[in-house]
Design a protein around this motif. Structure first.
Motif, PDB file in Angstrom:
ATOM      1  N   HIS A 145      70.848   2.114  36.620  1.00 56.04           N
ATOM      2  CA  HIS A 145      69.601   2.661  36.073  1.00 56.04           C
ATOM      3  C   HIS A 145      69.835   3.940  35.269  1.00 56.04           C
ATOM      4  O   HIS A 145      69.059   4.886  35.374  1.00 56.04           O
ATOM      5  N   ARG A 198      56.707   7.775  45.426  1.00 57.73           N
ATOM      6  CA  ARG A 198      55.709   7.246  44.485  1.00 57.73           C
ATOM      7  C   ARG A 198      54.345   7.044  45.142  1.00 57.73           C
ATOM      8  O   ARG A 198      53.396   6.654  44.476  1.00 57.73           O
ATOM      9  N   GLU A 244      50.585   6.180  43.523  1.00 61.01           N
ATOM     10  CA  GLU A 244      49.961   4.897  43.866  1.00 61.01           C
ATOM     11  C   GLU A 244      48.608   5.117  44.531  1.00 61.01           C
ATOM     12  O   GLU A 244      47.647   4.379  44.278  1.00 61.01           O
ATOM     13  N   THR A 285      57.044   8.212  37.436  1.00 69.07           N
ATOM     14  CA  THR A 285      56.588   6.832  37.237  1.00 69.07           C
ATOM     15  C   THR A 285      55.939   6.722  35.862  1.00 69.07           C
ATOM     16  O   THR A 285      54.857   7.273  35.649  1.00 69.07           O
ATOM     17  N   PRO A 286      56.566   6.026  34.916  1.00 62.74           N
ATOM     18  CA  PRO A 286      56.020   5.981  33.555  1.00 62.74           C
ATOM     19  C   PRO A 286      54.605   5.395  33.516  1.00 62.74           C
ATOM     20  O   PRO A 286      54.323   4.372  34.148  1.00 62.74           O
ATOM     21  N   THR A 313      53.428   3.959  31.137  1.00 67.19           N
ATOM     22  CA  THR A 313      53.489   2.702  30.408  1.00 67.19           C
ATOM     23  C   THR A 313      53.346   1.503  31.341  1.00 67.19           C
ATOM     24  O   THR A 313      52.974   0.413  30.906  1.00 67.19           O
ATOM     25  N   ARG A 314      53.629   1.717  32.632  1.00 68.57           N
ATOM     26  CA  ARG A 314      53.477   0.629  33.604  1.00 68.57           C
ATOM     27  C   ARG A 314      52.015   0.236  33.798  1.00 68.57           C
ATOM     28  O   ARG A 314      51.731  -0.852  34.304  1.00 68.57           O
ATOM     29  N   ILE A 315      51.110   1.124  33.445  1.00 63.18           N
ATOM     30  CA  ILE A 315      49.679   0.790  33.524  1.00 63.18           C
ATOM     31  C   ILE A 315      49.081   0.693  32.117  1.00 63.18           C
ATOM     32  O   ILE A 315      47.879   0.826  31.929  1.00 63.18           O
ATOM     33  N   THR A 317      50.002   5.146  26.871  1.00 61.98           N
ATOM     34  CA  THR A 317      51.040   5.738  26.027  1.00 61.98           C
ATOM     35  C   THR A 317      50.944   7.258  25.973  1.00 61.98           C
ATOM     36  O   THR A 317      51.799   7.908  25.372  1.00 61.98           O
ATOM     37  N   GLY A 345      57.356   7.372  29.542  1.00 60.51           N
ATOM     38  CA  GLY A 345      58.336   6.308  29.339  1.00 60.51           C
ATOM     39  C   GLY A 345      59.397   6.585  28.302  1.00 60.51           C
ATOM     40  O   GLY A 345      59.850   5.660  27.620  1.00 60.51           O
ATOM     41  N   ASN A 370      66.634   0.211  28.942  1.00 61.57           N
ATOM     42  CA  ASN A 370      65.951  -1.070  28.778  1.00 61.57           C
ATOM     43  C   ASN A 370      66.781  -2.204  29.360  1.00 61.57           C
ATOM     44  O   ASN A 370      67.995  -2.165  29.333  1.00 61.57           O
TER      45      ASN A 370
END
Length: 242
Positions: free
Chosen positions: A88, A151, A155, A186-187, A189-191, A194, A208, A242
């Motif tokens: 990672h 996290r 959450e 936690t980016p 972008t996951r939800i 931007t 992100g 990525n």
């Protein structure tokens, strides 16, 4: 009196950071609070740390510890290779340090060593990379790793009923200690976001940069937002995380 600016995760994207600071029109009076994860991602991980060390001689800077910083620090000091870290983004940091002198490595290890797990300002705002788990607040955590790995705070915030008010009985205890909480890790972008995302009294400033997003900053007083270009566009031919 300068601005207080919070900057999200960098992940070795020095070109994005330089562009962001140009768009901020940074002055020496501005205070910068970096939310961690300076390394692991783009090829400038080591150069990013060098730049931050120099920047701290010009501006008042608070550097918070991210999980990637902790892993890179352990590798620099002991040679410890965590397989998950390598998968990672860790390999990019190893590659970035190949030509560094012993003197440079010592300066970087000192930089990592001096990071804060969290920071509270005089307006009762908390700044932390990931979160904390203790209902009584971050001062009561049993393990430091929660500050840069947890996290559950984020959450929990995402799952809150938007109509729930701070004075309501079921408003989470963890959120009641502070006027505002600023995090990364936690980016957003996951939800599908931007830009830095705000819910309850928490701001997530990780947009992100390690993937397809920009590096972001927010003025804590005015809430004015600043962003670089998507960092991957500044590193053509690289894959980042990525």
């Amino acid at each position: 009196m300068g601005r207080k600016l919070v900057i999200g995760d960098l992940h070795g994207g020095l070109r994005g950071l330089v562009q962001l600071l140009e768009r901020i029109d940074l002055t020496p009076d501005d205070q910068l609070i970096f939310l961690g994860d300076y390394v692991d991602g783009w090829s400038d991980s080591a150069n990013t740390v060098s730049y931050l060390i120099d920047l701290s001689r010009q501006n008042s800077c608070i550097f918070l510890r991210g999980n990637h910083d902790d892993l890179a620090h352990k590798w620099l000091e002991t040679g410890e290779l965590n397989q998950k870290w390598l998968e990672h983004g860790g390999q990019s940091s190893i590659d970035a340090y190949r030509d560094f002198t012993d003197e440079q490595l010592e300066a970087h290890m000192e930089f990592f060593h001096q990071m804060f797990n969290y920071y509270k300002d005089d307006e009762n705002r908390l700044f932390v990379h990931a979160g904390f788990t203790n209902l009584h607040g971050p001062d009561y955590e049993y393990h430091d790793t929660g500050y840069y790995w947890d996290r559950t705070l984020w959450e929990m915030v995402l799952s809150l009923d938007p109509d729930l008010k701070k004075e309501d009985d079921f408003f989470p205890s963890r959120l009641q200690h502070f006027k505002e909480i600023y995090i990364g890790h936690t980016p957003v972008t996951r939800i599908g976001k931007t830009k830095p995302f705000h819910k309850a009294n928490v701001w997530n400033v990780d947009t992100g940069a390690a993937f397809k997003g920009p590096i972001s900053a927010i003025d804590v007083e005015t809430k004015e937002l600043y962003q670089s270009d998507p960092v991957h566009t500044l590193y053509p031919g690289e894959k980042g995380r990525n």
